[in-house]
Design an enzyme around this catalytic site. Sequence first.
Site, PDB file in Angstrom:
ATOM      1  N   CYS A 263       0.794  -1.239   0.000  1.00 38.64           N
ATOM      2  CA  CYS A 263       0.000   0.000   0.000  1.00 38.64           C
ATOM      3  C   CYS A 263       0.823   1.283   0.000  1.00 38.64           C
ATOM      4  O   CYS A 263       0.719   2.085  -0.924  1.00 38.64           O
ATOM      5  CB  CYS A 263      -0.948  -0.019   1.194  1.00 38.64           C
ATOM      6  SG  CYS A 263      -1.969  -1.486   1.236  1.00 38.64           S
TER       7      CYS A 263
HETATM    8  C1  UGA Z   1      -1.543   0.419   5.471  1.00 39.22           C
HETATM    9  C2  UGA Z   1      -2.379   1.376   6.341  1.00 39.22           C
HETATM   10  O1  UGA Z   1      -1.869   1.400   7.683  1.00 39.22           O
HETATM   11  C3  UGA Z   1      -3.863   0.954   6.346  1.00 39.22           C
HETATM   12  O2  UGA Z   1      -4.620   1.935   7.057  1.00 39.22           O
HETATM   13  C4  UGA Z   1      -4.358   0.893   4.891  1.00 39.22           C
HETATM   14  O3  UGA Z   1      -5.707   0.500   4.821  1.00 39.22           O
HETATM   15  C5  UGA Z   1      -3.513  -0.103   4.123  1.00 39.22           C
HETATM   16  O4  UGA Z   1      -2.133   0.333   4.173  1.00 39.22           O
HETATM   17  C6  UGA Z   1      -4.021  -0.126   2.702  1.00 39.22           C
HETATM   18  O5  UGA Z   1      -3.938   0.894   2.017  1.00 39.22           O
HETATM   19  O6  UGA Z   1      -4.611  -1.141   2.319  1.00 39.22           O
HETATM   20  P1  UGA Z   1      -0.408  -1.981   5.873  1.00 39.22           P
HETATM   21  O7  UGA Z   1       0.352  -1.671   4.607  1.00 39.22           O
HETATM   22  O8  UGA Z   1      -1.072  -3.290   6.010  1.00 39.22           O
HETATM   23  O9  UGA Z   1      -1.558  -0.863   6.100  1.00 39.22           O
HETATM   24  O10 UGA Z   1       0.622  -1.889   7.072  1.00 39.22           O
HETATM   25  P2  UGA Z   1       1.115  -0.796   8.150  1.00 39.22           P
HETATM   26  O11 UGA Z   1       0.902  -1.343   9.492  1.00 39.22           O
HETATM   27  O12 UGA Z   1       0.563   0.548   7.866  1.00 39.22           O
HETATM   28  O13 UGA Z   1       2.699  -0.793   7.869  1.00 39.22           O
HETATM   29  C7  UGA Z   1       3.255  -0.393   6.611  1.00 39.22           C
HETATM   30  C8  UGA Z   1       4.772  -0.369   6.695  1.00 39.22           C
HETATM   31  O14 UGA Z   1       5.227   0.716   7.508  1.00 39.22           O
HETATM   32  C9  UGA Z   1       5.402  -1.633   7.313  1.00 39.22           C
HETATM   33  O15 UGA Z   1       6.546  -1.995   6.564  1.00 39.22           O
HETATM   34  C10 UGA Z   1       5.799  -1.200   8.717  1.00 39.22           C
HETATM   35  O16 UGA Z   1       6.886  -1.923   9.237  1.00 39.22           O
HETATM   36  C11 UGA Z   1       6.183   0.260   8.462  1.00 39.22           C
HETATM   37  N1  UGA Z   1       6.088   1.124   9.668  1.00 39.22           N
HETATM   38  C12 UGA Z   1       4.898   1.292  10.291  1.00 39.22           C
HETATM   39  C13 UGA Z   1       7.226   1.779  10.112  1.00 39.22           C
HETATM   40  O17 UGA Z   1       8.330   1.646   9.554  1.00 39.22           O
HETATM   41  N2  UGA Z   1       7.119   2.583  11.221  1.00 39.22           N
HETATM   42  C14 UGA Z   1       5.941   2.792  11.857  1.00 39.22           C
HETATM   43  O18 UGA Z   1       5.917   3.566  12.854  1.00 39.22           O
HETATM   44  C15 UGA Z   1       4.798   2.114  11.400  1.00 39.22           C
END
Ligand code: UGA
Length: 423
Positions: A263
Site C-alpha cells: 500500500c
Molecule cells: C496500510 C495502512 O496502515 C492501512 O490503514 C491501509 O488500509 C492499508 O495500508 C491499505 O492501504 O490497504 P499496511 O500496509 O497493512 O496498512 O501496514 P502498516 O501497518 O501501515 O505498515 C506499513 C509499513 O510501515 C510496514 O513496513 C511497517 O513496518 C512500516 N512502519 C509502520 C514503520 O516503519 N514505522 C511505523 O511507525 C509504522
Amino acid sequence: MKITIVGGGYVGLVTGACFADAGHEVNIIEVDPAKVAMINEKKAPIFEPGLDTILSRTTEKNLRASLSYDTVSTSDLMFICVGTPPNNDGSANLTSIESASRSIGNALQNATGYPVVVVKSTVPPGTTETVVRPAVLASAHKPEDAVGFAMNPEFLREGRAIEDFRHPDRIVIGSNSPRAGDRVAEVYRSFSAPVVRTGLAAAEMIKYTSNAFLATKISFSNEIGNVCKELGIDVYEVMKGVGLDQRIGPKFLDAGAGFGGSCFPKDVSSLAVLAGRAGVDPKILRAVLEVNECQPHRLVALLEKKTGNLSGRRIAVLGLAFKDNTDDVRDSRAIPVIKELLEKGARVVAFDPMAAPNMQKIFPAIGYAGSAGEALMGADGCLVMTEWPEFGRIDKEFDLMAHRIVIEGRRILSWKGAEGICW
Ligand code: UGA
C-alpha cells in the site's frame, strides 16, 4: 442486506467475512477457482489472524464464493475490491477496476430496484465518477439515476485487519447521491465510529492522503533517526517526547528500515504521479519515497562498517515479511537488503516465522533456516528486518553468536548488544 464483493483478495475477503459475520448475506466473486473452493470450504486463502475463525462460523447462506456474477442483480450493495497495482510510471493500473465495472454492468441489465456500486479499492480521485460509473451504466444499458455509486475506502492494516474492520477510527462514505450514500451508511449502522460523508472524489482522496501522511510520518522519523544516529541520540526517546504532543500523536513514528507492503509505496507513488499530472511538483511525496529507498542501504552500510568487506561473510537476515503478523513480502525492506548483501558477495541465511516460502520465490538461491537460532549459527553478522515479537525473546541465541554484530532495522530486540539503524 444482500452484498456482493468483487475480488476475494485480502480486502474483499476480510470485508466479506466481517459483513457475513454481522448477519448479512454475502457472495464473493473471485476469478481464481482455487480461492473460490477454499472460501467455500471455510478456509482462508491468505494468512490473516482471526479470519479462519470467522469463516468457520459462517453458514452457506451467510457467505459463499463463486466465479460468476449471478448474485449481482439481486444485491443491495456491490463492493469492488480488486487490485490496483502500479504501472511502470508509478500510476495506478485500473484494468481490473474497469473489467469488474463492465461485468457488474452486464449482470445488472435485468436488475430492478436501486443497486448501489461501491468502490473499496484504492483508486485515484475521479475514478469512480469517470471510469466505474460510465463502464457500469454503458454495460447495464440503464439510465443515469437507476444505479447509485459510492466510494468507501478501507483502512485495514494487514495482520490487524479484522480488528481494524470492527473498530474503525472513522467510516468514509463518498457518494454521487444521498440515496446511494444512505444505502452504504445502512450497512455500517451498528458501528460506533464517526461517519464522514463526502463526494466521490473526496473519499478517494481521503484514502490516498491518509496513506501518504502515515508514510510521511515514517520517513520523517527515519530522517530524524538518521540525524540522531550521527549525534548519538536514541530517536525512540526523542519520538516518545514528540509523540505525546496531541497535535502530533505517538503512532507511526517508529524509525527503522522504512515502510514496505502493498500500500504505502504504491499509493505514495501514485499520488505523486497524480500531483505531477495536475501540474503540482510533489516535493514532499518525492522526499518520502527517497528517504524510504535510502534506509535499507544505510542498514547494509552500517553492517559493512562493523564487519568490514562482506564478501564471503555469512549474514543472518531475521524477518522477511514487510511487517510482523503476515506472510506478505510485497515491497518488504528485506528485499533490497538481501539484494545488496548478495551483490557484495555475502552468504545470506534468512529466517521468518511465516514468510520464507514467499521470499523463496524472489530469492530461490539463498539459505533458509528453520529457526532464528539456526540462521544465527556461525553468522558473522545479523540484520533484523521485521518487528516479529518473538525476535525480542531470543537473547540466548544472540549470546551464542561468535562475533555478535547484530543490527536492527526494527526496534524489537531486548538483547543489549544490538545496534539500531537509527539508535
Ligand atoms: C496500510 C495502512 O496502515 C492501512 O490503514 C491501509 O488500509 C492499508 O495500508 C491499505 O492501504 O490497504 P499496511 O500496509 O497493512 O496498512 O501496514 P502498516 O501497518 O501501515 O505498515 C506499513 C509499513 O510501515 C510496514 O513496513 C511497517 O513496518 C512500516 N512502519 C509502520 C514503520 O516503519 N514505522 C511505523 O511507525 C509504522
